[in-house]
Design an enzyme around this catalytic site. Structure first.
Site, PDB file in Angstrom:
ATOM      1  N   SER A 136       0.859  -1.179   0.000  1.00 37.91           N
ATOM      2  CA  SER A 136       0.000   0.000   0.000  1.00 37.91           C
ATOM      3  C   SER A 136       0.893   1.226   0.000  1.00 37.91           C
ATOM      4  O   SER A 136       2.095   1.131   0.177  1.00 37.91           O
ATOM      5  CB  SER A 136      -0.901   0.010   1.236  1.00 37.91           C
ATOM      6  OG  SER A 136      -1.697   1.175   1.287  1.00 37.91           O
ATOM      7  N   ARG A 381      -0.356  -3.908  -7.005  1.00 39.24           N
ATOM      8  CA  ARG A 381      -1.615  -4.463  -6.494  1.00 39.24           C
ATOM      9  C   ARG A 381      -2.763  -3.600  -6.990  1.00 39.24           C
ATOM     10  O   ARG A 381      -2.623  -2.387  -7.156  1.00 39.24           O
ATOM     11  CB  ARG A 381      -1.599  -4.460  -4.956  1.00 39.24           C
ATOM     12  CG  ARG A 381      -2.793  -5.159  -4.292  1.00 39.24           C
ATOM     13  CD  ARG A 381      -2.749  -6.658  -4.509  1.00 39.24           C
ATOM     14  NE  ARG A 381      -3.711  -7.367  -3.657  1.00 39.24           N
ATOM     15  CZ  ARG A 381      -4.956  -7.670  -4.012  1.00 39.24           C
ATOM     16  NH1 ARG A 381      -5.423  -7.296  -5.197  1.00 39.24           N
ATOM     17  NH2 ARG A 381      -5.749  -8.334  -3.188  1.00 39.24           N
ATOM     18  N   THR A 417      -6.933   1.694   4.747  1.00 40.74           N
ATOM     19  CA  THR A 417      -6.526   0.832   5.849  1.00 40.74           C
ATOM     20  C   THR A 417      -7.404   1.053   7.076  1.00 40.74           C
ATOM     21  O   THR A 417      -7.846   0.102   7.729  1.00 40.74           O
ATOM     22  CB  THR A 417      -5.054   1.073   6.212  1.00 40.74           C
ATOM     23  OG1 THR A 417      -4.237   0.864   5.050  1.00 40.74           O
ATOM     24  CG2 THR A 417      -4.602   0.127   7.306  1.00 40.74           C
ATOM     25  N   CYS A 568      -0.567  -6.304 -17.342  1.00 40.76           N
ATOM     26  CA  CYS A 568       0.082  -7.075 -16.284  1.00 40.76           C
ATOM     27  C   CYS A 568       1.443  -6.460 -15.948  1.00 40.76           C
ATOM     28  O   CYS A 568       2.282  -6.314 -16.839  1.00 40.76           O
ATOM     29  CB  CYS A 568       0.267  -8.525 -16.712  1.00 40.76           C
ATOM     30  SG  CYS A 568       1.231  -9.497 -15.533  1.00 40.76           S
ATOM     31  N   CYS A 592       3.755 -14.160 -11.257  1.00 38.38           N
ATOM     32  CA  CYS A 592       2.572 -13.448 -10.773  1.00 38.38           C
ATOM     33  C   CYS A 592       2.802 -12.751  -9.437  1.00 38.38           C
ATOM     34  O   CYS A 592       3.261 -13.354  -8.463  1.00 38.38           O
ATOM     35  CB  CYS A 592       1.410 -14.432 -10.655  1.00 38.38           C
ATOM     36  SG  CYS A 592      -0.141 -13.665 -10.156  1.00 38.38           S
ATOM     37  N   CYS A 595      -1.585  -9.353  -8.225  1.00 36.91           N
ATOM     38  CA  CYS A 595      -2.178  -8.013  -8.261  1.00 36.91           C
ATOM     39  C   CYS A 595      -3.650  -8.053  -8.661  1.00 36.91           C
ATOM     40  O   CYS A 595      -4.398  -7.143  -8.348  1.00 36.91           O
ATOM     41  CB  CYS A 595      -1.386  -7.091  -9.187  1.00 36.91           C
ATOM     42  SG  CYS A 595      -1.693  -7.332 -10.951  1.00 36.91           S
ATOM     43  N   CYS A 598      -5.388  -8.897 -14.177  1.00 34.15           N
ATOM     44  CA  CYS A 598      -5.871  -9.727 -15.288  1.00 34.15           C
ATOM     45  C   CYS A 598      -7.313 -10.159 -15.068  1.00 34.15           C
ATOM     46  O   CYS A 598      -8.109 -10.221 -16.017  1.00 34.15           O
ATOM     47  CB  CYS A 598      -4.969 -10.935 -15.482  1.00 34.15           C
ATOM     48  SG  CYS A 598      -4.803 -11.990 -14.018  1.00 34.15           S
TER      49      CYS A 598
END
Length: 623
Positions: A136, A381, A417, A568, A592, A595, A598
């Site tokens: 984050s 992410r 958060t 991606c 990968c 995130c 896709c």
């Protein structure tokens, strides 16, 4: 063969550590892969720089299971086995060890102590260690933590750097134009969320929560009445061809009298539950909208470091019709967090968020800060941007959805958060009431609507959809909302098309040429992947599934110019030539970053993101 579960125990100190990585199970080293690029020039894998230290102790061994069923009780939970598959039952099961899940666990244990009742709480986490998949910004608003753990300031925590200044820039290609800052971060802190989550994990475990990292929740379990009763973890030791390897271990059925899903944005099981129980339709919620955040942590020269300085930008490098912006947060230890957030409803399939981020670092205002510095970590992410309009009904038979799995991000604040933590706390209170006070889980929904989370998101509801009309109209509307109307208008703007539907055909768009990386400020994908510590066992079935294997070659490549090769940020998807010289999609699943872009952006919704074996994925320590 024995089945091992591992319990975490923690010290009371938050301190630095090196080369500490809890792997459950231990996975063979797996380097990022591409067919067209070599990774030999990439820097060595970055070691973890800091985090909450967990020691590993053996929780229990389970002998090979016989064909006979057995049941026993251990520390308030029920353990049974049948037909070679283990089943464990808890009072409350929480899927995901992020801010929402751990806040729920802490609150449940607090209530059990206050009421002097026994309550078994289990948290399962797909990452190899608590905090390893957490990424984050993050300028942290401590309002929820103040409620959850009022004395946290008297402890040694990873919350150390108060926000000291707010800057807001409009970027052109060569200039940074200062604007009045709409942000008020007084009383907030610049932190690493992955480190905060490690600390929260320690607090939860101290209260008696059982936390199991390295276990991927792959299936949802229901009873005969269609009530959700728990999850099944993914089998371990399955090879690419589907055969069982020597180290095969069956998954575990983990059941809860109440199950809370805290998987984060676009949680794979949470999405199934939302669809199965029609939770959006229940409250006429709109579809969720998303953005992709790409982030690096740099170590910069001391003379350029201003601990607590917070910078946000709009404008370049994104074109005016694409919503997004960048952030630059000065952390501790000469570290800065730099990131670019790109809304996934962008139209041009030639846009590449990763390459846009590389361009950003060459802007004069950014470059002068990074010059002479070193990249420590990289990650990406997706995040929810739907806000108030997109919140589904979060309660279903057997449990609830909390945190970013439901979507409580405050877009104009760029913070989620504190709202995620509060949602976990409210769900915990409702779950405790279900188990010990005879109330209904719907209390969670009622209390959520009466909380500051609801008031905050309602006031911010028109900010994001205003940018559907472009950058300048969006800025005008959002400024009026923020400074004058303060969310009190009698209307609620609607979101535009779903992100996957917003992608135009390639013939309607102009290709974008991106400069080659210079290896100083901008980097190729394999180099960045090394810095994410991403690791998967390559010999397992791909967790990225195509609903129709013909669509990539028949639709995506000819009509959309292969957008999956661009959206991606880990080069998981690339087109190679087959034996006949025709393009064929190759999926490099071991790259990968989890995130979920896709699963969101594919034009035909043909890609389904599912969990890989537990312990795989990135290993963030600074993000």
């Amino acid at each position: 063969m024995h089945r091992f579960l591992v319990k975490l125990s923690s010290s009371n100190q938050f301190r630095s550590f090196k080369n500490h990585r809890l792997l459950l199970p231990l996975l063979p080293s797996s380097k990022p892969f591409t067919s067209s690029s070599s990774v030999s020039s990439s820097p060595p894998r970055q070691s973890n720089r800091s985090g909450y230290p967990y020691s590993v102790e053996l929780f229990r061994k389970i002998s090979p299971l016989s064909s006979n069923s057995r049941t026993l009780g251990v520390n308030g939970r029920s353990i049974s086995s049948e037909a070679g598959r283990e089943s464990i039952e808890y009072d409350v099961l929480i899927v995901g060890a992020g801010p929402a899940g751990l806040s729920a666990a802490i609150r449940l244990k607090q209530l059990s102590q206050e009421k002097n009742v026994d309550l078994s709480v289990c948290v399962v986490e797909k990452g190899a260690e608590v905090g390893g998949h957490i990424i984050s910004g993050n300028v942290f608003e401590p309002v929820a933590l103040d409620e959850l753990l009022p004395h946290w300031r008297q402890e040694h925590t990873p919350i150390e750097i108060p926000a000291s200044s707010d800057k807001f820039w409009f970027l052109t290609k060569d200039r940074a134009i200062s604007l009045p800052s709409p942000f008020d971060n007084k009383g907030n802190y610049v932190i690493s969320l992955s480190q905060l989550v490690r600390w929260l994990g320690g607090k939860a475990e101290e209260l008696g929560t059982e936390i199991y990292p390295g276990f991927s929740a792959s299936e949802v379990l229901y009873d005969a009445s269609d009530k959700l009763v728990g999850i099944a973890t993914k089998d371990m030791g399955i090879s690419k061809d589907g055969s069982k390897k020597e180290n095969f271990q069956p998954g575990v059925d983990i059941k809860g009298r109440v199950t809370l899903f805290a998987e984060g944005c676009r949680g794979s099981l949470s999405e199934r539950i939302i669809k199965k129980y029609k939770l959006r339709e229940e409250v006429n919620a709109q579809h969720q909208t998303y953005a992709l955040g790409i982030k690096e942590v740099w170590e910069i020269h001391e003379s350029k470091h201003n601990p607590g300085e917070v910078v946000h930008t709009l404008g370049w490098p994104l074109e005016p019709k694409t919503y997004g912006g960048s952030f630059l947060y000065h952390m501790n230890d000469r570290q800065v967090a730099l990131g670019l957030v790109v809304a996934l409803n962008y139209h041009n399939p030639f846009l590449n968020p990763y390459e846009e981020f590389q361009k950003l670092k060459h802007h004069p205002a950014i470059k002068r800060i990074l010059e002479g510095g070193t990249v420590l970590q990289y990650g990406a992410r997706t995040l929810n941007e739907g806000g108030f309009q997109s919140i589904p009904y979060p309660v279903f038979p057997g449990g609830a959805i909390i945190g970013c799995s439901a979507g409580f991000l405050n877009v104009p604040k760029i913070k989620g958060t504190h709202t995620a933590m509060k949602s976990g706390m409210l769900a915990a209170e409702a779950a405790f009431g279900v188990l010990h006070e005879g109330i209904n889980m719907n209390t969670y929904w009622d209390n959520l609507k009466d909380s500051w989370v609801w008031k905050e998101l309602y006031a911010a509801r028109n900010y994001r959809p205003a940018f559907e009309y472009g950058l300048l109209p969006g800025m005008a509307v959002s400024a009026m909302e923020h400074y004058v109307l303060k969310g009190k208008v009698p209307y609620t703007l609607k979101h535009g098309k779903a992100d996957h539907e917003a992608t135009n055909h390639a013939r309607k768009c102009t290709p974008i040429e991106y400069p080659k990386p210079d290896g100083v400020f901008s980097f190729d994908v394999p180099t960045s992947l090394y810095r994410s510590n991403t690791n998967h066992d390559h010999d397992q079935p791909s967790h990225l599934r195509l609903r129709d294997p013909k669509i990539p070659e028949k639709v995506n490549f000819p009509e959309y110019a292969a957008p999956e090769s661009r959206y991606c940020p880990a080069r998981v998807y690339e087109y190679v030539e087959d034996e006949e010289g025709k393009p064929k999609l190759q999926i490099n699943a071991q790259n990968c970053l989890h995130c979920k872009a896709c699963d969101i952006k594919d034009p035909k919704q043909n890609i389904e993101w599912t969990v890989p074996e537990g312990g795989g994925g990135p290993a963030y320590s600074l993000m």
